[in-house]
Write a protein that holds these residues in place. Structure first.
Motif, PDB file in Angstrom:
ATOM      1  N   TRP A  14      -3.347   3.839   0.775  1.00 59.78           N
ATOM      2  CA  TRP A  14      -3.244   3.122  -0.503  1.00 59.78           C
ATOM      3  C   TRP A  14      -2.872   4.140  -1.581  1.00 59.78           C
ATOM      4  N   PHE A  15      -1.902   3.768  -2.376  1.00 64.06           N
ATOM      5  CA  PHE A  15      -1.459   4.580  -3.507  1.00 64.06           C
ATOM      6  C   PHE A  15      -1.476   3.698  -4.747  1.00 64.06           C
ATOM      7  N   TYR A  22      -0.933  -1.162  -7.250  1.00 60.07           N
ATOM      8  CA  TYR A  22      -1.452  -0.577  -6.021  1.00 60.07           C
ATOM      9  C   TYR A  22      -0.525  -0.926  -4.857  1.00 60.07           C
ATOM     10  N   TYR A  23      -0.197   0.097  -4.090  1.00 55.40           N
ATOM     11  CA  TYR A  23       0.713  -0.055  -2.963  1.00 55.40           C
ATOM     12  C   TYR A  23       0.022   0.356  -1.667  1.00 55.40           C
ATOM     13  N   CYS A  24       0.319  -0.352  -0.598  1.00 55.58           N
ATOM     14  CA  CYS A  24      -0.082   0.148   0.711  1.00 55.58           C
ATOM     15  C   CYS A  24       1.153   0.724   1.400  1.00 55.58           C
ATOM     16  N   ALA A  25       0.897   1.642   2.313  1.00 53.33           N
ATOM     17  CA  ALA A  25       1.977   2.336   3.004  1.00 53.33           C
ATOM     18  C   ALA A  25       1.568   2.623   4.429  1.00 53.33           C
ATOM     19  N   ALA A  26       2.556   2.714   5.305  1.00 52.40           N
ATOM     20  CA  ALA A  26       2.322   2.941   6.727  1.00 52.40           C
ATOM     21  C   ALA A  26       3.044   4.201   7.179  1.00 52.40           C
ATOM     22  N   ASP A  27       2.343   4.984   7.960  1.00 58.02           N
ATOM     23  CA  ASP A  27       2.869   6.243   8.492  1.00 58.02           C
ATOM     24  C   ASP A  27       2.869   6.150  10.012  1.00 58.02           C
ATOM     25  N   ARG A  28       4.026   6.220  10.616  1.00 64.15           N
ATOM     26  CA  ARG A  28       4.136   6.056  12.072  1.00 64.15           C
ATOM     27  C   ARG A  28       4.169   7.367  12.830  1.00 64.15           C
ATOM     28  N   HIS A  29       4.026   8.481  12.139  1.00 64.95           N
ATOM     29  CA  HIS A  29       4.200   9.764  12.809  1.00 64.95           C
ATOM     30  C   HIS A  29       2.906  10.548  12.995  1.00 64.95           C
ATOM     31  N   TYR A  30       2.123  10.620  11.956  1.00 66.59           N
ATOM     32  CA  TYR A  30       1.057  11.617  11.946  1.00 66.59           C
ATOM     33  C   TYR A  30      -0.245  11.137  12.553  1.00 66.59           C
TER      34      TYR A  30
END
Length: 125
Positions: free
Chosen positions: A36-37, A94-102
């Motif tokens: 969340w950012f 407020y934004y949600c974000a997805a990280d597929r790498h780490y």
């Protein structure tokens, strides 16, 4: 690819609470660490909280520790941000974000691959 949609924002008085939700569709949700950012007018987007694939690793920025709680339900493809004791300075999109790498939560917004459209949170009396 994954699509993200935030909800739950709104107007709340100082000291109040909101719960944000971010629903994911597309690829397998549990493959992604989530974050969340937030971004206030005239300011850069900043990290708020992050959670690992399985939810076992969580990180918060200092200014929300003890007030906000991030969680996820992989069966529902949803990540949540429970926000308590809200302050006027919490006002932002407020934004949600997805990280597929780490796999683990990280604070660098450039490490995230997918973003939602954002939901407005306004804390005011």
């Amino acid at each position: 690819q994954v699509q993200l949609q935030e909800s739950g924002g709104g107007l709340v008085q100082p000291g109040g609470s909101l719960r944000l939700s971010c629903a994911a569709s597309g690829r397998t949700f549990s493959d992604y660490a989530m974050g969340w950012f937030r971004q206030a007018p005239g300011k850069e987007r900043e990290f708020v909280a992050g959670i690992s694939w399985g939810g076992g690793s969580i990180d918060y920025t200092d200014f929300v520790k003890g007030r906000f709680t991030i969680s996820r339900d992989n069966a529902k493809n949803t990540v949540y941000l429970q926000m308590n004791s809200l302050k006027p300075e919490d006002t932002a999109v407020y934004y949600c974000a997805a990280d597929r790498h780490y796999g683990l939560p990280r604070r660098d917004l450039y490490g995230y691959d997918y973003w939602g459209q954002g939901t407005q949170v306004t804390v005011s009396s």
